[in-house]
Scaffold this motif. Structure first.
Motif, PDB file in Angstrom:
ATOM      1  N   THR A 211       0.817  -1.206   0.000  1.00  0.00           N
ATOM      2  CA  THR A 211       0.000   0.000   0.000  1.00  0.00           C
ATOM      3  C   THR A 211       0.855   1.262   0.000  1.00  0.00           C
ATOM      4  O   THR A 211       2.080   1.212   0.166  1.00  0.00           O
ATOM      5  CB  THR A 211      -0.962   0.013   1.196  1.00  0.00           C
ATOM      6  N   GLY A 226      -3.424   3.434   5.406  1.00  0.00           N
ATOM      7  CA  GLY A 226      -4.437   2.393   5.327  1.00  0.00           C
ATOM      8  C   GLY A 226      -4.201   1.220   6.255  1.00  0.00           C
ATOM      9  O   GLY A 226      -3.181   1.103   6.928  1.00  0.00           O
ATOM     10  N   TYR A 227      -5.187   0.326   6.264  1.00  0.00           N
ATOM     11  CA  TYR A 227      -5.140  -0.862   7.109  1.00  0.00           C
ATOM     12  C   TYR A 227      -3.991  -1.777   6.688  1.00  0.00           C
ATOM     13  O   TYR A 227      -3.766  -2.023   5.504  1.00  0.00           O
ATOM     14  CB  TYR A 227      -6.440  -1.650   7.002  1.00  0.00           C
ATOM     15  N   GLY A 238      -7.036   2.370   8.844  1.00  0.00           N
ATOM     16  CA  GLY A 238      -7.240   2.903   7.514  1.00  0.00           C
ATOM     17  C   GLY A 238      -8.506   3.699   7.345  1.00  0.00           C
ATOM     18  O   GLY A 238      -9.035   4.266   8.308  1.00  0.00           O
ATOM     19  N   VAL A 243      -9.802  -3.047   0.770  1.00  0.00           N
ATOM     20  CA  VAL A 243      -8.861  -3.831   1.577  1.00  0.00           C
ATOM     21  C   VAL A 243      -8.764  -5.248   1.002  1.00  0.00           C
ATOM     22  O   VAL A 243      -9.775  -5.923   0.806  1.00  0.00           O
ATOM     23  CB  VAL A 243      -9.300  -3.900   3.057  1.00  0.00           C
ATOM     24  N   THR A 245      -7.771  -9.000   1.744  1.00  0.00           N
ATOM     25  CA  THR A 245      -7.638  -9.835   2.945  1.00  0.00           C
ATOM     26  C   THR A 245      -7.496 -11.303   2.557  1.00  0.00           C
ATOM     27  O   THR A 245      -7.896 -11.727   1.469  1.00  0.00           O
ATOM     28  CB  THR A 245      -8.852  -9.702   3.876  1.00  0.00           C
ATOM     29  N   GLY A 257     -13.520  -0.504   2.518  1.00  0.00           N
ATOM     30  CA  GLY A 257     -12.926  -0.041   3.763  1.00  0.00           C
ATOM     31  C   GLY A 257     -13.921   0.247   4.862  1.00  0.00           C
ATOM     32  O   GLY A 257     -13.633  -0.007   6.047  1.00  0.00           O
ATOM     33  N   PHE A 260     -14.698  -2.969   6.719  1.00  0.00           N
ATOM     34  CA  PHE A 260     -13.589  -3.782   7.196  1.00  0.00           C
ATOM     35  C   PHE A 260     -13.629  -4.043   8.699  1.00  0.00           C
ATOM     36  O   PHE A 260     -13.389  -5.171   9.148  1.00  0.00           O
ATOM     37  CB  PHE A 260     -12.251  -3.146   6.824  1.00  0.00           C
ATOM     38  N   GLN A 274      -4.631  -2.373   2.758  1.00  0.00           N
ATOM     39  CA  GLN A 274      -5.566  -1.489   2.082  1.00  0.00           C
ATOM     40  C   GLN A 274      -4.827  -0.661   1.034  1.00  0.00           C
ATOM     41  O   GLN A 274      -3.767  -0.113   1.301  1.00  0.00           O
ATOM     42  CB  GLN A 274      -6.227  -0.569   3.099  1.00  0.00           C
TER      43      GLN A 274
END
Length: 376
Positions: A211, A226-227, A238, A243, A245, A257, A260, A274
């Motif tokens: 990211t 971000g995450y 984030g 995102v 995963t 997002g 999430f 993310q």
């Protein structure tokens, strides 16, 4: 005396079914496309929400028990029992690559499980009371063990009148040797590191930049945006962007997002990051940069070096790098590459792809984080 003990131990191991041996950790449901019957591995059931299971090797008998429910099945036989009452199965349990599978419909009905099928992610959610798990599903005959786990190739895609040379790595996610991970430069938020160094340090067969991060700050701390999730732990927070995963069965998904946090609280997400914007949704180009919170007016018109990831309907992960592409052009490239879901990763000087000990696309700077694939 030691020799006798060793011989007894070896004899015992020989009679233990391979289901309980050194088998891959990933579970998935097999679907017979002709009969529409589905089968679940018994190792998934063992320990799931209080279910216990025993195996008798002499007659390949499977006993599945929870509270007052007792199922007995036999590999290769349609005769079974439910609480000592005879039952005739439409299809028999079977062994495949050392894993034993039983009919999911029979087990789920007997054990009061709810099945929710999601064709877009090619997965089935299995609910029993307050406990749930999602498993990828594949069509019977798609032997993940015999396929090549990682394929690297250089391809050319034409979008409109322009041709793009693309470096593309495709990973068979359900192959028993494949392991996904998200890693940080120097294992620390805010640090940067060469992508090749990060890959080698983590024994990665494949690595791609992850990211966005604050690459141009003059300070030493270069914060990611971000995450970021690794080892089931949320390492960085984030916003609304997409995102990526994955869970312990390598079921990969793209999640908005704003959804999430609720998904992460369910406890099944092992890792992810993310980035965005999202490029492909259910096989169609889908770009909504405003909804994802992107504010740069050039986000859709600027051309540059790009990295992206895609997910196929048969659980393959596509990683690509290319140059001189706009985001809409990148979306068309991912669609032509076979992605059913896809999203953009950090680009520009961050864009890099590492495979088999060397760069196939060299980034122009150190990076903050990466998605890696280990070939165990």
């Amino acid at each position: 005396m030691k020799k006798v003990v060793l011989l007894v131990f070896l004899a015992f191991v020989c009679f233990v079914p391979s289901t309980f041996g050194a088998v891959p950790a990933k579970n998935f449901v097999i679907v017979d496309a002709t009969s529409n019957e589905s089968f679940v591995p018994i190792r998934f059931l063992n320990g799931y929400n209080g279910i216990s299971m025993t195996w008798t090797s002499t007659d390949q008998r499977i006993d599945i028990v929870k509270e007052q429910v007792h199922l007995t099945l036999f590999v290769g036989k349609t005769a079974a029992t439910l609480n000592d009452e005879s039952v005739q199965l439409s299809t028999a349990p079977f062994n495949d690559n050392g894993i034993t599978y039983v009919p999911l419909k029979f087990v789920s009905e007997a054990m009061d499980m709810q099945l929710i099928w999601d064709k877009d992610s090619a997965s089935v959610k299995i609910n029993q009371g307050e406990v749930s798990a999602s498993l990828p599903f594949i069509n019977q005959g798609k032997n993940t063990n015999n396929s090549k786990p990682i394929v690297s190739e250089k391809k050319t895609f034409k979008v409109g009148k322009k041709s793009f040379n693309v470096q593309m790595v495709t990973i068979s996610l359900l192959h028993p040797k494949i392991d996904l991970d998200v890693v940080l430069a120097s294992d620390t938020i805010g640090k940067v590191e060469d992508l090749s160094s990060l890959a080698k340090r983590n024994n990665a067969a494949v690595a791609i930049n992850g990211t966005f991060f604050d690459a141009y700050t003059t300070g030493e701390f270069k914060s990611p945006y971000g995450y970021i999730i690794s080892g089931n732990e949320l390492l960085h927070y984030g916003d609304r962007r997409t995102v990526f995963t994955y869970d312990k069965n390598n079921l990969v998904q793209l999640i908005p997002g704003d959804e999430f946090q609720d998904r992460f609280k369910q406890g099944t997400i092992e890792g992810g990051l993310q980035a965005g914007p999202r490029l492909i949704t259910n096989g169609k180009v889908s770009l909504d940069v405003e909804k994802e919170g992107f504010k740069d007016p050039k986000i859709l018109t600027g051309a540059g070096a790009r990295s992206a990831l895609g997910i196929t309907r048969d659980h393959k992960l596509i990683l690509i790098t290319t140059s001189g592409a706009t985001i809409p052009q990148l979306a068309e490239i991912m669609k032509q590459a076979g992605a059913y879901q896809a999203m953009n990763l950090d680009g520009g000087a961050s864009s890099g792809l590492y495979y088999n000990g060397k760069y196939i696309t060299a980034p122009g700077r150190k990076i903050s984080n990466a998605i890696i694939i280990r070939n165990q």
